[in-house]
Design a protein around this motif. Structure first.
Motif, PDB file in Angstrom:
ATOM      1  N   SER A  31       0.825  -1.209   0.000  1.00  0.00           N
ATOM      2  CA  SER A  31       0.000   0.000   0.000  1.00  0.00           C
ATOM      3  C   SER A  31       0.859   1.259   0.000  1.00  0.00           C
ATOM      4  O   SER A  31       0.572   2.227  -0.710  1.00  0.00           O
ATOM      5  CB  SER A  31      -0.914   0.021   1.226  1.00  0.00           C
ATOM      6  N   VAL A  32       1.914   1.243   0.799  1.00  0.00           N
ATOM      7  CA  VAL A  32       2.797   2.406   0.877  1.00  0.00           C
ATOM      8  C   VAL A  32       3.469   2.664  -0.465  1.00  0.00           C
ATOM      9  O   VAL A  32       3.541   3.803  -0.941  1.00  0.00           O
ATOM     10  CB  VAL A  32       3.853   2.209   1.981  1.00  0.00           C
ATOM     11  N   PHE A  33       3.969   1.614  -1.108  1.00  0.00           N
ATOM     12  CA  PHE A  33       4.651   1.785  -2.385  1.00  0.00           C
ATOM     13  C   PHE A  33       3.678   2.285  -3.460  1.00  0.00           C
ATOM     14  O   PHE A  33       4.054   3.023  -4.365  1.00  0.00           O
ATOM     15  CB  PHE A  33       5.307   0.482  -2.827  1.00  0.00           C
ATOM     16  N   ALA A  40       4.301   5.708  -5.506  1.00  0.00           N
ATOM     17  CA  ALA A  40       4.261   5.742  -6.971  1.00  0.00           C
ATOM     18  C   ALA A  40       3.310   6.828  -7.463  1.00  0.00           C
ATOM     19  O   ALA A  40       3.602   7.530  -8.444  1.00  0.00           O
ATOM     20  CB  ALA A  40       3.837   4.381  -7.513  1.00  0.00           C
ATOM     21  N   ILE A  41       2.181   7.000  -6.779  1.00  0.00           N
ATOM     22  CA  ILE A  41       1.225   8.044  -7.155  1.00  0.00           C
ATOM     23  C   ILE A  41       1.861   9.421  -6.971  1.00  0.00           C
ATOM     24  O   ILE A  41       1.779  10.284  -7.846  1.00  0.00           O
ATOM     25  CB  ILE A  41      -0.063   7.926  -6.306  1.00  0.00           C
ATOM     26  N   ARG A  42       2.517   9.631  -5.823  1.00  0.00           N
ATOM     27  CA  ARG A  42       3.174  10.915  -5.574  1.00  0.00           C
ATOM     28  C   ARG A  42       4.271  11.188  -6.590  1.00  0.00           C
ATOM     29  O   ARG A  42       4.373  12.275  -7.149  1.00  0.00           O
ATOM     30  CB  ARG A  42       3.742  10.919  -4.150  1.00  0.00           C
ATOM     31  N   ASN A  43       5.094  10.184  -6.868  1.00  0.00           N
ATOM     32  CA  ASN A  43       6.217  10.375  -7.782  1.00  0.00           C
ATOM     33  C   ASN A  43       5.765  10.665  -9.208  1.00  0.00           C
ATOM     34  O   ASN A  43       6.382  11.455  -9.921  1.00  0.00           O
ATOM     35  CB  ASN A  43       7.128   9.147  -7.761  1.00  0.00           C
ATOM     36  N   SER A  44       4.681  10.029  -9.622  1.00  0.00           N
ATOM     37  CA  SER A  44       4.186  10.259 -10.978  1.00  0.00           C
ATOM     38  C   SER A  44       3.709  11.704 -11.151  1.00  0.00           C
ATOM     39  O   SER A  44       3.822  12.285 -12.228  1.00  0.00           O
ATOM     40  CB  SER A  44       3.047   9.294 -11.310  1.00  0.00           C
ATOM     41  N   LYS A  45       3.210  12.304 -10.070  1.00  0.00           N
ATOM     42  CA  LYS A  45       2.777  13.699 -10.128  1.00  0.00           C
ATOM     43  C   LYS A  45       3.956  14.666 -10.122  1.00  0.00           C
ATOM     44  O   LYS A  45       3.848  15.790 -10.604  1.00  0.00           O
ATOM     45  CB  LYS A  45       1.858  14.007  -8.938  1.00  0.00           C
ATOM     46  N   MET A  46       5.079  14.216  -9.566  1.00  0.00           N
ATOM     47  CA  MET A  46       6.255  15.076  -9.458  1.00  0.00           C
ATOM     48  C   MET A  46       7.093  15.111 -10.723  1.00  0.00           C
ATOM     49  O   MET A  46       7.880  16.027 -10.924  1.00  0.00           O
ATOM     50  CB  MET A  46       7.155  14.592  -8.315  1.00  0.00           C
ATOM     51  N   GLN A  47       6.942  14.100 -11.574  1.00  0.00           N
ATOM     52  CA  GLN A  47       7.821  14.001 -12.729  1.00  0.00           C
ATOM     53  C   GLN A  47       7.580  15.139 -13.711  1.00  0.00           C
ATOM     54  O   GLN A  47       6.490  15.300 -14.244  1.00  0.00           O
ATOM     55  CB  GLN A  47       7.637  12.651 -13.429  1.00  0.00           C
ATOM     56  N   ALA A  48       8.611  15.931 -13.935  1.00  0.00           N
ATOM     57  CA  ALA A  48       8.529  17.049 -14.882  1.00  0.00           C
ATOM     58  C   ALA A  48       8.706  16.534 -16.300  1.00  0.00           C
ATOM     59  O   ALA A  48       9.289  15.471 -16.513  1.00  0.00           O
ATOM     60  CB  ALA A  48       9.619  18.071 -14.566  1.00  0.00           C
ATOM     61  N   PRO A  49       8.219  17.289 -17.298  1.00  0.00           N
ATOM     62  CA  PRO A  49       8.419  16.871 -18.684  1.00  0.00           C
ATOM     63  C   PRO A  49       9.912  16.735 -18.980  1.00  0.00           C
ATOM     64  O   PRO A  49      10.660  17.704 -18.883  1.00  0.00           O
ATOM     65  CB  PRO A  49       7.791  18.021 -19.487  1.00  0.00           C
ATOM     66  N   PRO A  50      10.389  15.530 -19.312  1.00  0.00           N
ATOM     67  CA  PRO A  50      11.811  15.314 -19.494  1.00  0.00           C
ATOM     68  C   PRO A  50      12.250  15.521 -20.930  1.00  0.00           C
ATOM     69  O   PRO A  50      11.444  15.581 -21.844  1.00  0.00           O
ATOM     70  CB  PRO A  50      11.970  13.839 -19.119  1.00  0.00           C
ATOM     71  N   THR A  51      13.557  15.648 -21.126  1.00  0.00           N
ATOM     72  CA  THR A  51      14.090  15.623 -22.476  1.00  0.00           C
ATOM     73  C   THR A  51      14.111  14.172 -22.925  1.00  0.00           C
ATOM     74  O   THR A  51      13.956  13.244 -22.125  1.00  0.00           O
ATOM     75  CB  THR A  51      15.518  16.191 -22.497  1.00  0.00           C
ATOM     76  N   GLU A  52      14.351  13.964 -24.207  1.00  0.00           N
ATOM     77  CA  GLU A  52      14.324  12.595 -24.729  1.00  0.00           C
ATOM     78  C   GLU A  52      15.398  11.721 -24.087  1.00  0.00           C
ATOM     79  O   GLU A  52      15.191  10.540 -23.820  1.00  0.00           O
ATOM     80  CB  GLU A  52      14.509  12.617 -26.243  1.00  0.00           C
ATOM     81  N   ASP A  53      16.557  12.308 -23.802  1.00  0.00           N
ATOM     82  CA  ASP A  53      17.668  11.521 -23.253  1.00  0.00           C
ATOM     83  C   ASP A  53      17.499  11.175 -21.781  1.00  0.00           C
ATOM     84  O   ASP A  53      17.965  10.130 -21.332  1.00  0.00           O
ATOM     85  CB  ASP A  53      19.000  12.266 -23.441  1.00  0.00           C
ATOM     86  N   ASP A  54      16.863  12.069 -21.002  1.00  0.00           N
ATOM     87  CA  ASP A  54      16.763  11.793 -19.571  1.00  0.00           C
ATOM     88  C   ASP A  54      15.362  11.359 -19.142  1.00  0.00           C
ATOM     89  O   ASP A  54      15.074  11.264 -17.959  1.00  0.00           O
ATOM     90  CB  ASP A  54      17.208  13.008 -18.748  1.00  0.00           C
TER      91      ASP A  54
END
Length: 237
Positions: free
Chosen positions: A114-116, A120-134
Motif C-alpha cells: 500500500s505504501v509503495f 508511486a502516485i506521488r512520484n508520478s505527479k512530481m515528474q517534470a516533462p523530461p528531455t528525450e535523453d533523460d
C-alpha cells in the motif's frame, strides 16, 4: 528533476496496538516519515487543519468520528490508506478514492504494498516533462525508489503481481506493479504491449516475422489478441 523526499505521514486509530504496529512498519520503510499518531479523530483532524501531509493512515470505526466522515470533511485531503477490522467498509473507502484499504490484522507485506502504491502516485505527479535523453520513470524495489531511464528498457515482463523490467547489459528490476499499470506509466508513443505478458520499446524492434518480434537481445511472441493492433501500429510506425 525534483529530489524525491520521503512521504510525510500521520496515523489516526483509537487502538494503541494498531498505532504501534504502524509505527513499527513505517520505521522499516525509508521512503516514508511517520510524523505522529493520534488515538482520536478530533485530535487528528485538528493537526491536519494546520499541517500539510502526504499520506494518512486512517481507521474507520472510531468512537468520536468515523474515518469515513473525517475523510469527507477534510478540505486539503492527503492520500489516504484506510485501516479497519471490518470488510463492510471497503466500498465506502474506495468511493473516497483511497489509495488502499487494509484489513486488520495487517501484515508487513500488505502494508508495504500500500505504501509503495502511494509513493508511486506521488512520484508520478512530481515528474517534470523530461528531455528525450533523460526521460525516466520511478519504481520501487528493495524499499527504495529506483530511477529507470526509458532508453535503458529492453522490455517489460509480467510476473503475476509483479513486473520484471529488463534493462541493457543484462540487468533487471523487479517491482510490485501490474503490467497494465506499467503500460499506463510508459509513454504510448514509445512503448507498446504485444502480449498479455510483454511490453516492448518500439525503438528496439529489429524485425517482425511469424508472429514474433526480434528485439536487440530477445525474440518475443505476439499474443493472438494483440496481433491486429500490433499490425496497425507497425504499419504506421
Amino acid at each position: 528533476m525534483k529530489e524525491i523526499m520521503p512521504l510525510k505521514c500521520i496515523a489516526i486509530d483509537d487502538e494503541p496496538l494498531a498505532l504501534e504496529l504502524i509505527r513499527t512498519y513505517a520505521s522499516r520503510i525509508p521512503d516514508i516519515q511517520l510524523l505522529c499518531t493520534f488515538e482520536d479523530a478530533v485530535s487528528g483532524a485538528e493537526y491536519l487543519a494546520g499541517k500539510s501531509i502526504d499520506l494518512l493512515f486512517l481507521d474507520i470505526d472510531m468512537p468520536d468520528i468515523s474515518g469515513i466522515d473525517l475523510a469527507k470533511a477534510l478540505k486539503n485531503k492527503p492520500m489516504i490508506i484506510f485501516t479497519t477490522a471490518y470488510k463492510q467498509f471497503a466500498y465506502d473507502g474506495f468511493e473516497l478514492e483511497a489509495v488502499d484499504y487494509l484489513l486488520k490484522p495487517i501484515d508487513f507485506q500488505r502494508f508495504s504494498k500500500s505504501v509503495f502504491k502511494a509513493i508511486a502516485i506521488r512520484n508520478s505527479k512530481m515528474q517534470a516533462p523530461p528531455t528525450e535523453d533523460d526521460a525516466a520513470i520511478y519504481v520501487h524495489a528493495e524499499y527504495r525508489a529506483i530511477k529507470i531511464l526509458l532508453r535503458d528498457i529492453e522490455y517489460v515482463e509480467s510476473m503475476e503481481d509483479y513486473i520484471k523490467i529488463h534493462l541493457t547489459e543484462g540487468k533487471s528490476v523487479v517491482t510490485l506493479m501490474s503490467l497494465k499499470k506499467a503500460e499506463e506509466l510508459l509513454p504510448d508513443t514509445q512503448f507498446k504491449r504485444i502480449h498479455r505478458s510483454y511490453i516492448i520499446p518500439l525503438a528496439k524492434i529489429r524485425s517482425v516475422q511469424n508472429k514474433k518480434i526480434q528485439l536487440h537481445q530477445i525474440l518475443l511472441p505476439i499474443g493472438e489478441s494483440y496481433a491486429e493492433q500490433v499490425k496497425k501500429w507497425l504499419i504506421n510506425k
